[in-house]
Design a protein around this motif. Structure first.
Motif, PDB file in Angstrom:
ATOM      1  N   VAL A 189     -10.694   5.781   0.344  1.00  7.50           N
ATOM      2  CA  VAL A 189     -11.028   4.493   1.129  1.00  7.50           C
ATOM      3  C   VAL A 189     -11.352   3.446   0.067  1.00  7.50           C
ATOM      4  N   LEU A 190     -10.369   2.354   0.480  1.00  2.00           N
ATOM      5  CA  LEU A 190     -10.588   1.132  -0.215  1.00  2.00           C
ATOM      6  C   LEU A 190     -11.382   0.239   0.569  1.00  2.00           C
ATOM      7  N   LEU A 191     -12.488  -0.380  -0.032  1.00  2.00           N
ATOM      8  CA  LEU A 191     -13.183  -1.351   1.015  1.00  2.00           C
ATOM      9  C   LEU A 191     -12.937  -2.868  -0.024  1.00  2.00           C
ATOM     10  N   VAL A 224       0.412   8.372   7.314  1.00  2.00           N
ATOM     11  CA  VAL A 224       0.606   6.719   7.254  1.00  2.00           C
ATOM     12  C   VAL A 224      -0.875   6.165   7.091  1.00  2.00           C
ATOM     13  N   PRO A 225      -1.197   5.427   6.207  1.00  2.00           N
ATOM     14  CA  PRO A 225      -2.458   5.180   5.705  1.00  2.00           C
ATOM     15  C   PRO A 225      -2.940   4.028   7.194  1.00  2.00           C
ATOM     16  N   LYS A 252     -10.765  -2.132   5.314  1.00  2.00           N
ATOM     17  CA  LYS A 252     -10.819  -0.706   5.095  1.00  2.00           C
ATOM     18  C   LYS A 252      -9.469  -0.010   5.170  1.00  2.00           C
ATOM     19  N   VAL A 253      -9.164   0.427   4.060  1.00  2.00           N
ATOM     20  CA  VAL A 253      -7.887   1.180   3.983  1.00  2.00           C
ATOM     21  C   VAL A 253      -7.969   2.431   3.617  1.00  2.00           C
ATOM     22  N   ASN A 254      -7.701   3.566   4.563  1.00  2.00           N
ATOM     23  CA  ASN A 254      -8.019   4.937   4.492  1.00  2.00           C
ATOM     24  C   ASN A 254      -6.678   5.588   4.074  1.00  2.00           C
ATOM     25  N   ILE A 255      -6.598   6.362   3.064  1.00  2.00           N
ATOM     26  CA  ILE A 255      -5.357   7.075   2.538  1.00  2.00           C
ATOM     27  C   ILE A 255      -5.389   8.573   2.430  1.00  2.00           C
ATOM     28  N   ASN A 256      -4.939   9.583   3.027  1.00  2.43           N
ATOM     29  CA  ASN A 256      -5.325  10.760   3.029  1.00  2.43           C
ATOM     30  C   ASN A 256      -4.077  11.677   2.047  1.00  2.43           C
ATOM     31  N   ILE A 291       0.956  -1.183   0.088  1.00  2.00           N
ATOM     32  CA  ILE A 291       0.043  -0.028   0.259  1.00  2.00           C
ATOM     33  C   ILE A 291       0.903   1.314  -0.064  1.00  2.00           C
ATOM     34  N   ASN A 292       1.797   1.200   0.643  1.00  2.00           N
ATOM     35  CA  ASN A 292       3.003   2.459   0.843  1.00  2.00           C
ATOM     36  C   ASN A 292       3.432   2.559  -0.416  1.00  2.00           C
TER      37      ASN A 292
END
Length: 202
Positions: free
Chosen positions: A180-182, A41-42, A163-167, A18-19
């Motif tokens: 937001v990846l679900l 950091v996600p 749930k992956v949350n990236i800002n 993901i990073n």
């Protein structure tokens, strides 16, 4: 994370994938906007259907949400949501360099969302030797419960999801958005197989 039974090694491997994808997506956005993009950091967590719907519907107040489904080989699939505060969505014309009447705000939201989603997921897929296809991006209606209703219409079983949350924060414009990846439980089980294959090759 323990609900999805990811081992520490699997979680670390997923975090690293993901990073890398997040970094390349932010680089693409920075080049596109000729600006610096700051990343936090996600967060990665497992959520059940009830808490997922409640959380997302609460977050949707005063927000614009673009949703885009994705699916790849080996049963890897899910939904990507790009979430914008209303005041940020109003800045898109300046951000993207459009003339005032060139594209509607809805089209601008879909434009930038598609760039972020496809760049991130293509890089993620390439790291696991996969290939991702996409449904057409869709701007969800700005009313209560539209997000949970949208998810209910999908063919996935959302009893449990990752749930992956990236800002993404664009510093020159004081603009930020959340990706937001679900990923439904069945797809996570398939991703675990891929993660363990990568770990065995290290």
């Amino acid at each position: 994370m323990n609900k999805l039974h990811l081992s520490e090694d699997e979680q670390d491997c997923l975090q690293e994938l993901i990073n890398v994808a997040m970094g390349q997506a932010s680089d693409q956005l920075a080049r596109y906007l000729d600006s610096f993009v700051y990343l936090k950091v996600p967060s990665i967590e497992s959520v059940d259907a009830d808490s997922l719907a409640t959380t997302l519907d609460q977050q949707q107040a005063a927000m614009a949400v673009v949703s885009q489904g994705f699916f790849g080989y080996e049963g890897i699939r899910g939904e990507a949501l790009l979430v914008y505060q209303d005041e940020d969505s109003e800045r898109l014309a300046d951000l993207l360099g459009y003339e005032p009447d060139e594209l509607s705000k809805d089209e601008q939201l879909i434009d930038i969302s598609s760039i972020l989603t496809t760049t991130f997921l293509n890089v993620f897929a390439s790291q696991i030797e996969n290939q991702i296809s996409y449904s057409a991006p869709k701007l969800l209606p700005s009313r209560a419960n539209s997000l949970s209703e949208h998810l209910e219409q999908l063919t996935f079983n959302w009893d449990l999801a990752l749930k992956v949350n990236i800002n993404y924060q664009v510093t020159d414009y004081s603009f930020n958005c959340n990706m937001v990846l679900l990923i439904p439980e069945t797809a996570i089980n398939n991703i675990k197989v891929v993660l363990n294959r990568i770990l065995e090759e290290l």
